[in-house]
Structure formats: structure tokens, C-alpha cells
Design an enzyme around this catalytic site. Structure first.
Site, mmCIF file in Angstrom:
data_model
loop_
_atom_site.group_PDB
_atom_site.id
_atom_site.type_symbol
_atom_site.label_atom_id
_atom_site.label_comp_id
_atom_site.label_asym_id
_atom_site.label_seq_id
_atom_site.Cartn_x
_atom_site.Cartn_y
_atom_site.Cartn_z
ATOM 1 N N GLU A 194 9.140 -12.684 -13.749
ATOM 2 C CA GLU A 194 8.289 -11.715 -13.056
ATOM 3 C C GLU A 194 7.664 -10.689 -13.984
ATOM 4 O O GLU A 194 6.574 -10.201 -13.705
ATOM 5 C CB GLU A 194 9.027 -11.028 -11.898
ATOM 6 C CG GLU A 194 10.158 -10.119 -12.286
ATOM 7 C CD GLU A 194 10.844 -9.475 -11.089
ATOM 8 O OE1 GLU A 194 10.202 -9.280 -10.057
ATOM 9 O OE2 GLU A 194 12.045 -9.169 -11.204
ATOM 10 N N GLU B 276 19.223 -14.591 -11.186
ATOM 11 C CA GLU B 276 18.664 -13.258 -11.373
ATOM 12 C C GLU B 276 18.043 -13.126 -12.769
ATOM 13 O O GLU B 276 16.951 -12.555 -12.913
ATOM 14 C CB GLU B 276 19.759 -12.203 -11.142
ATOM 15 C CG GLU B 276 19.342 -10.778 -11.356
ATOM 16 C CD GLU B 276 18.177 -10.290 -10.471
ATOM 17 O OE1 GLU B 276 17.736 -11.041 -9.582
ATOM 18 O OE2 GLU B 276 17.702 -9.178 -10.704
ATOM 19 N N HIS C 259 19.808 -34.626 -13.346
ATOM 20 C CA HIS C 259 19.259 -35.311 -12.164
ATOM 21 C C HIS C 259 17.741 -35.142 -12.088
ATOM 22 O O HIS C 259 17.154 -35.332 -11.028
ATOM 23 C CB HIS C 259 19.941 -34.791 -10.894
ATOM 24 C CG HIS C 259 21.399 -35.106 -10.880
ATOM 25 N ND1 HIS C 259 21.889 -36.384 -10.702
ATOM 26 C CD2 HIS C 259 22.476 -34.318 -11.097
ATOM 27 C CE1 HIS C 259 23.208 -36.362 -10.781
ATOM 28 N NE2 HIS C 259 23.594 -35.111 -11.022
ATOM 29 N N ARG D 281 4.396 0.600 -6.161
ATOM 30 C CA ARG D 281 4.375 -0.275 -4.985
ATOM 31 C C ARG D 281 3.366 -1.406 -5.150
ATOM 32 O O ARG D 281 3.374 -2.362 -4.374
ATOM 33 C CB ARG D 281 4.023 0.548 -3.725
ATOM 34 C CG ARG D 281 5.061 1.601 -3.401
ATOM 35 C CD ARG D 281 4.568 2.536 -2.334
ATOM 36 N NE ARG D 281 4.481 1.916 -1.033
ATOM 37 C CZ ARG D 281 5.487 1.780 -0.186
ATOM 38 N NH1 ARG D 281 6.683 2.225 -0.524
ATOM 39 N NH2 ARG D 281 5.321 1.219 0.988
ATOM 40 N N LYS E 94 14.090 -12.184 -13.391
ATOM 41 C CA LYS E 94 13.686 -11.022 -14.203
ATOM 42 C C LYS E 94 12.700 -11.475 -15.267
ATOM 43 O O LYS E 94 11.677 -10.853 -15.488
ATOM 44 C CB LYS E 94 14.888 -10.385 -14.916
ATOM 45 C CG LYS E 94 15.798 -9.489 -14.141
ATOM 46 C CD LYS E 94 15.221 -8.207 -13.648
ATOM 47 C CE LYS E 94 14.549 -8.412 -12.349
ATOM 48 N NZ LYS E 94 15.234 -8.169 -11.130
ATOM 49 N N LYS F 42 6.476 -3.348 -5.013
ATOM 50 C CA LYS F 42 7.882 -2.950 -4.991
ATOM 51 C C LYS F 42 8.505 -3.186 -3.624
ATOM 52 O O LYS F 42 9.631 -3.624 -3.506
ATOM 53 C CB LYS F 42 7.984 -1.464 -5.366
ATOM 54 C CG LYS F 42 9.402 -0.918 -5.375
ATOM 55 C CD LYS F 42 10.192 -1.492 -6.516
ATOM 56 C CE LYS F 42 11.621 -1.005 -6.575
ATOM 57 N NZ LYS F 42 12.447 -1.863 -7.439
ATOM 58 N N CYS G 40 0.831 -1.206 0.000
ATOM 59 C CA CYS G 40 0.000 0.000 0.000
ATOM 60 C C CYS G 40 0.868 1.258 0.000
ATOM 61 O O CYS G 40 1.977 1.253 0.527
ATOM 62 C CB CYS G 40 -0.871 0.050 1.247
ATOM 63 S SG CYS G 40 -1.818 -1.430 1.506
ATOM 64 N N ASN H 287 -0.958 1.503 5.983
ATOM 65 C CA ASN H 287 -0.127 0.550 5.245
ATOM 66 C C ASN H 287 0.469 -0.385 6.297
ATOM 67 O O ASN H 287 1.023 0.088 7.278
ATOM 68 C CB ASN H 287 0.968 1.329 4.496
ATOM 69 C CG ASN H 287 2.059 0.435 3.949
ATOM 70 O OD1 ASN H 287 1.847 -0.762 3.748
ATOM 71 N ND2 ASN H 287 3.222 1.009 3.711
ATOM 72 N N GLY H 288 0.322 -1.687 6.097
ATOM 73 C CA GLY H 288 0.876 -2.643 7.062
ATOM 74 C C GLY H 288 -0.144 -3.707 7.405
ATOM 75 O O GLY H 288 -1.155 -3.859 6.699
ATOM 76 N N TRP I 280 -3.132 -2.537 -1.452
ATOM 77 C CA TRP I 280 -2.693 -3.845 -1.933
ATOM 78 C C TRP I 280 -3.285 -4.826 -0.932
ATOM 79 O O TRP I 280 -2.855 -4.866 0.214
ATOM 80 C CB TRP I 280 -1.169 -3.888 -1.918
ATOM 81 C CG TRP I 280 -0.547 -4.976 -2.728
ATOM 82 C CD1 TRP I 280 -0.313 -4.974 -4.078
ATOM 83 C CD2 TRP I 280 -0.027 -6.213 -2.236
ATOM 84 N NE1 TRP I 280 0.301 -6.132 -4.444
ATOM 85 C CE2 TRP I 280 0.497 -6.909 -3.347
ATOM 86 C CE3 TRP I 280 0.036 -6.813 -0.983
ATOM 87 C CZ2 TRP I 280 1.078 -8.164 -3.234
ATOM 88 C CZ3 TRP I 280 0.620 -8.064 -0.872
ATOM 89 C CH2 TRP I 280 1.130 -8.731 -1.986
HETATM 90 C C1 F6R Z 1 12.785 -8.599 -8.143
HETATM 91 C C2 F6R Z 1 12.756 -7.758 -6.967
HETATM 92 C C3 F6R Z 1 12.523 -8.397 -5.660
HETATM 93 C C4 F6R Z 1 13.306 -7.683 -4.544
HETATM 94 C C5 F6R Z 1 12.908 -8.259 -3.181
HETATM 95 C C6 F6R Z 1 13.666 -7.625 -2.046
HETATM 96 O O1 F6R Z 1 13.011 -7.865 -9.304
HETATM 97 O O2 F6R Z 1 12.872 -6.559 -7.051
HETATM 98 O O3 F6R Z 1 12.823 -9.761 -5.684
HETATM 99 O O4 F6R Z 1 14.666 -7.841 -4.775
HETATM 100 O O5 F6R Z 1 11.530 -8.066 -2.983
HETATM 101 O O6 F6R Z 1 13.403 -6.260 -1.961
HETATM 102 P P1 F6R Z 1 14.363 -5.293 -1.161
HETATM 103 O O7 F6R Z 1 15.667 -5.264 -1.882
HETATM 104 O O8 F6R Z 1 13.663 -3.965 -1.176
HETATM 105 O O9 F6R Z 1 14.510 -5.860 0.214
#
Ligand code: F6R
Length: 622
Positions: free
Chosen positions: A502, A495, A518, A27, A499, A617, A2, A112-113, A76
Site C-alpha cells: 500500500e 499484514e 501449489h 483521509r 503494509k 484513511k 471526504c 461526506n458520504g 474523495w
Molecule cells: C491498512 C489500513 C486499512 C484499514 C481498514 C480498516 O494499513 O489501514 O486496511 O485497516 O481500512 O479500517 P478501520 O480499522 O478504520 O475499520
């Protein structure tokens, strides 16, 4: 998660709140709402499900909501489905069916929370005559404030403090009280909240981009503090209701850094900002020709005393840890464990004496990473946080902090913060190796120079764009993609695969190349795309053999390697080259084509690149 915003000042509040919410869209959210009041009049609430543009349309860009004071929210869903009734703001009285309109309530608020004991509190309030119109924990917390406000006939700050003592969980709350026109009240525990002040105006927001256009002067309200905001003023209080001093901080990011600047999406802008983010980060810690981490408060004695490291993080930040593990073990000879924060927090991790726990986080607010940090601290282990957002909760609670200088990262999928974290961990590895006597002066200089060359090499890696765009368009309909590699290349695969999945919604997996046979190789079919990451000279042949095994079962192969490794072309159907660097640091250049591949695949599919479905985010809940 949120996003919350608030404004009290001399301009119409609603357009400012809507603009602030648009800056927090990254977010993640499923509904949005505003509450605005004009002078002594009752607050008027408007809510809409779906995109923020629905709320903008409903209010004619905020024009239908006159008033100089208000709060706004993007929700959210955690408790209660996404719906208009569950959207914020929530009120202490009984809302109308749609939840929109003028509200009789004494308290109106956004949150938010997560309130963990909300059911117990709901029962208590039901018992005291309150009725609930939504399934949210927020309605409970606002009614709880209202309950104390009336029961003890106390002011807003005292009522909020009583609420804070009673609730368990995390929150950033912004409230308006009917009896206090022109004022906003807020409180926080473990959820981000900043307060900005300008001449005759005060702002609150979950994150800096929401207010950057108006002010750079901000307060970071602390855990379990509350605040009273009037136009141009902010007063902070502790749990006893005593006023406390909170320092005013100047944000150095400029507003442009939080805008798209001519790019189609934030993600592609941020991909291009990586050389700069890496350069700025390195410049902040390389002083007078030497790596200097002293700004974190870590002394040479502390670094020398470290006998093992435990890196804890989530998602991409965890992948940084996976890459750093290879680098630190190789350069320093120190054992390194890499833990998912969500697992670490519920284990009884056995950390030896002289451990250093390193928490990596872009936002500095990730709930699991914060919990892991607290776990480590309570075990008496020194903690170092590598953080991008200055003043965030993890940054404030860690014993030592190294800030990455990636600037505001808006796209949900991280790119530039990942790259900045990676170089910060490389620098830590080199510094640790030096303090542990593992590097002579020549090798130290060599690694430091190699680090300083990375921004230029990353710039060159970005030049390959058109070929990757073409390849992405060709494979945009892939059902599965496998990323395979060994050693450090496996960390890069993790990674690259995240990417891809997602933002393109294509199922993808990162596999240690040697593990394929395996079990997973049974998934390879005619046309399955397999991407081999081949930067580690000693391992290239072995991974190429694994790629050949996939090809023999019908796979289509892409190879990603350093310039000069032409023999990869003999096996791969399509090869991408990146500038050569020291083997430890290949992750920084090799990740770029993989980010571009994910980006262009998502664009080809017409998806919402910057705000992929179901993702937020900043993951401030478990
Ligand atoms: C993927 C991504 C997430 C963050 C994860 C941790 O592209 O951005 O996997 O890396 O949610 O977030 P932070 O770094 O803010 O703790």
C-alpha cells in the site's frame, strides 16, 4: 474519504477551515473547496483540484475570503470525476463554470458520504425546474434541502429533516443558509461528524484532529439528528424537529499527538508510538493485577456463555482477527471464524447459538464493518467492538465496546492502531480462556506478564532500524515481494505484505508457506525477494525448507525470526531478529521490522508515505 470542516465565531473563518482541512488530508482527497461569508453578504465559494496547497495558494492562505463563518471540504471522488465543478462546496442555484465566486444560492453545503437514491431525486428535482452543473450526489442533496425549504416555507432544520426522510445512504452534511448569517447547519447518518465548542466559537469536522487546536469540548451528533450552530453554541434536533440534549464530551488526546513531533512522516512517528499505544491499552484493561474487561459491559456470565466467535473486520483490522484466531483457538479451545466485513454483510452467515461477533475497527466508521455489525445485531447475536475512535458509529451501535488507546492515527497505513488492536484481542483471549476454565492461576499470570512485557520488547524491536533502512534501499526497485509463513506467522505475513504494497506500490503477496508449491512458486524468478516469517518454533524448519525451494529458483531470501534461531542464517541471505516473547504474542514484535521495511522502501522511492495514492484513511463507503 471526504473531510468536512465548519466554523462560526469571532475569528476569520478561512484560515481556520484551511488548517482544519490540512488535518484531514490523511483521509484522502482529490480536490478541495471553501465557502465563507462575511455578515449578511453572499457566501463566496473557492474550489481547487489536486492538493490542498492549491486552494491555500488561490486564497492567499484564506486572506481573500473575509468572513467569520464558513465551511470547507476535501473531496474523495465517488460520484463524478475529480474536477473543479464536482469539488465541494455545492450550491442550490446554478454555479458559474469554475464553480468559484459569490453565490446567489439560498443553500450552500459540503457532504461526506454517498446518497444511494440520488438519481431518482435528481429526476424529481429536474422535473421541478432545478438544473445541475455537476455529476455529484451532493448537489442533488443540497438542492433537495432547498426544494423543501422553499416549497413548505419552513426553517433550515425542518427542511433538513424532510431531506433526511427522503434520502437513502450515508452523509455528514454541513450547510449555510443565505437567510441565516453567522449560522451553520449540519446533519448526519452513518458518516462521522463532531461538533466542538469554545468561548464564542463553534467548529464542526469529520474528525478530532481538525479542531483539537481550538477545543477539546465536543458533541457527537447522533444518526438522523441535525444541528444549528451559532458562535459558541450548538442545538440538536431529532427527525421531528424537537430539540434534544446531546452530552458534551471532553477529548483527552492532546494536539501534539496529532502533529508530526519532529518526525519526517506521521507513519514513522506512529511506528515509534507503538510501545506506548500498547502500554496504554493494556493499562486500561489490567487493573489490580487482573485483566478486567468490565468497562465494555461484558459480564463473566456472557464470556462464559460464548461457545464460538466470529471476528469481522477490513484490511489490517482483519489481519488482527487472523492472528487472534490462532491465539483464541489455542488458548480457549473455542472455534473462531474470521470474516471480511465486505463479504460477511452480503452472506447469510450461519452463526450458532452462543456466538459472539467481534468487530475490529480503528476508525469505527468503516462502512462494511458497520454493516456487518448491524447484520449481526439484527440476527440477535451479541456484539463486541474493538475501536480506537471514541464515540464513532460502530462504538455507539455495538452492544459492548473495548477502546484501544492508540491515540489519533493520521498516516493512512495503520501501525499503532493495529498493534493496540492486537493486544486487546490477546487480552480477550486470555480472559476468555480463564472464564472457560482453560488456565490455572499460574498460566493466567504467565500470559498476563507476557502481555505486560510486550511494550519493552517492541521498543527493542525498533532498535534494528538502520539495518532495515539499508535493506529497504537495496530492494526498493523490487517488482514483486512474497511474504511466507505458517500458522501465526502467516497472519503476520498478511499484514507485512499489505503494509509493503500500500505504501511502496510494489506488488506483494502473503502466502501460507506450504501453499507455494501449489501454484505460486512458478512466479519466483532470479532475484525475487522472498521474506520468510519464522517466529513459531515448531514450524520454523518447515518454512525454511519452503524458503530453500524458492532460493533454488533464484529467490533472494530475508528471514525474520526470534533471537537465538541462528540456523536461519544458513538459508536466508539476510536475517532480522526480534526479541523473544510468548509464541502467541510474536505478532506484536515481528510486525515492527516489516512496518519499517515498508516505510523505508516507500521513502527510498520518494513516495507520499502518509497519503498513498487511491487510499483513504476512513473508508466510509462500500
Ligand atoms: C491498512 C489500513 C486499512 C484499514 C481498514 C480498516 O494499513 O489501514 O486496511 O485497516 O481500512 O479500517 P478501520 O480499522 O478504520 O475499520
Amino acid at each position: 474519504m471526504c473531510g468536512i470542516v465548519g466554523y462560526t465565531g469571532k475569528q476569520p473563518a478561512a484560515p481556520i477551515l484551511l488548517e482544519g482541512l490540512s488535518k484531514l488530508e490523511y483521509r484522502g482527497y482529490d480536490s478541495a473547496g471553501l465557502a465563507v461569508r462575511s455578515g449578511d453578504a453572499l457566501a463566496e465559494v473557492v474550489k481547487a483540484t489536486g492538493k490542498l496547497k492549491n486552494l491555500i495558494e488561490m486564497t492567499d492562505g484564506g486572506k481573500t475570503l473575509p468572513g467569520l463563518c464558513g465551511i470547507g471540504h476535501t473531496r474523495w471522488a465517488t460520484h463524478g470525476e475529480p474536477s473543479r465543478a464536482n469539488a465541494h462546496p455545492h450550491v442550490s442555484g446554478n454555479a458559474t463554470g469554475s464553480g468559484s465566486g459569490p453565490v446567489e444560492s439560498d443553500v450552500v453545503g459540503v457532504h461526506n458520504g454517498i446518497i444511494e437514491n440520488y438519481e431518482e431525486l435528481r429526476q424529481k428535482l429536474l422535473h421541478n425546474g432545478y438544473r445541475f452543473y455537476s455529476g455529484t450526489d451532493t448537489e442533488v442533496v443540497i438542492k433537495l434541502v432547498d426544494y423543501y425549504y422553499k416549497k413548505y416555507k419552513i426553517g433550515p432544520i425542518d427542511a433538513i429533516n424532510r431531506m433526511m426522510v427522503r434520502v437513502r445512504g450515508s452523509y455528514a452534511l454541513a450547510l449555510m443558509f443565505k437567510d441565516y448569517p453567522g449560522e451553520l447547519y449540519c446533519a448526519r447518518k452513518d458518516s462521522p461528524l463532531i461538533i466542538g465548542v469554545a468561548d464564542g466559537e463553534t467548529f464542526l469536522a469529520s474528525d478530532v484532529p481538525a479542531i483539537l487546536k481550538y477545543t477539546r469540548e465536543v458533541y457527537y451528533i447522533d444518526n438522523l439528528q441535525s444541528a444549528r450552530l451559532c458562535p459558541g453554541e450548538a442545538h440538536f434536533f431529532d427527525l421531528n424537529g424537537d430539540e434534544v440534549a446531546v452530552p458534551l464530551t471532553t477529548i483527552t488526546w492532546n494536539a501534539e499527538a496529532a502533529e508530526k513531533g519532529g518526525y519526517e512522516h506521521f507513519m514513522i512517528k506512529e511506528i515509534h508510538e507503538q510501545p506506548r499505544a500498547v502500554k496504554d491499552t493494556l493499562n486500561s484493561i489490567i487493573k489490580d493485577g487482573r485483566i478486567d474487561l468490565s468497562a465494555s459491559g461484558m459480564t463473566t456470565d456472557l464470556l462464559q456463555s460464548v461457545k464460538n466467535l466470529c471476528i469481522v473486520a477490513c484490511g489490517s483490522a482483519w489481519h488482527v482477527g487472523m492472528a487472534a484466531q490462532y491465539v483464541i483457538e489455542d488458548l480457549c479451545g473455542l472455534p473462531v471464524r474470521v470474516e471480511l466485513a465486505s463479504e460477511f454483510r452480503y452472506r447469510k452467515p450461519v452463526l450458532g447459538e452462543n456466538s459472539l461477533v467481534v468487530v475490529i475497527s480503528q476508525s469505527g466508521e468503516t462502512a462494511d464493518s458497520l454493516a456487518a455489525l448491524r447484520e449481526a445485531k439484527s440476527a440477535g447475536i451479541p456484539t463486541l467492538a474493538v475501536i480506537n475512535v471514541v464515540g464513532s458509529t460502530i462504538a455507539r451501535e455495538a452492544d459492548h465496546v473495548l477502546y484501544t488507546l492508540a491515540g489519533p492515527e493520521i498516516a493512512v497505513a495503520t501501525t499503532k492502531a493495529y498493534s493496540a488492536q492486537l493486544v486487546m484481542l490477546y487480552a480477550l483471549a486470555v480472559e476468555l480462556a480463564e472464564t472457560h476454565g482453560k488456565l490455572d492461576e499460574e498460566s493466567y499470570r504467565f500470559y498476563q506478564d507476557a502481555l505486560l512485557k510486550l511494550p519493552e520488547q517492541m521498543e527493542r524491536a525498533l532498535e534494528n532500524k538502520e539495518r532495515i533502512q539499508w535493506f529497504a534501499a537495496k530492494h526498493a526497485n523490487a517488482r514483486d515481494i512474497f511474504f511466507i509463513g505458517r500458522g501465526l506467522d502467516y497472519a503476520i505475513c498478511l499484514e507485512g505484505s499489505l503494509k509493503m504494497k500500500e505504501i511502496s506500490y510494489i506488488h506483494s503477496e502473503a502466502y501460507a508457506a506450504g501453499e507455494l508449491k501449489h501454484g505460486t512458486i512458478s512466479l519466483i524468478e532470479n532475484g525475487t525477494l522472498v521474506i520468510g516469517v519464522l517466529t513459531q518454533k515448531a514450524l520454523i524448519e518447515k518454512t525454511v525448507s519452503n524458503m530453500a525451494e524458492c532460493k533454488a529458483r533464484g529467490a533472494y531470501l530475508m528471514g525474520l525470526t526470534g533471537y537465538g534461531n541462528y540456523n536461519v542464517e544458513e538459508t536466508a541471505n539476510f536475517t532480522v531478529y526480534v526479541p523473544n516473547t510468548d509464541p502467541h504474542f510474536y505478532g506484536s514484535v515481528a510486525i515492527i521490522p516489516l512496518q519499517l521495511l515498508a516505510y523505508y522502501t516507500s521513502v527510498s522511492k520518494g513516495l507520499d508515505v502518509d497519503k498513498p495514492r487511491n487510499l483513504a484513511k476512513s473508508v466510509t463507503v462500500e
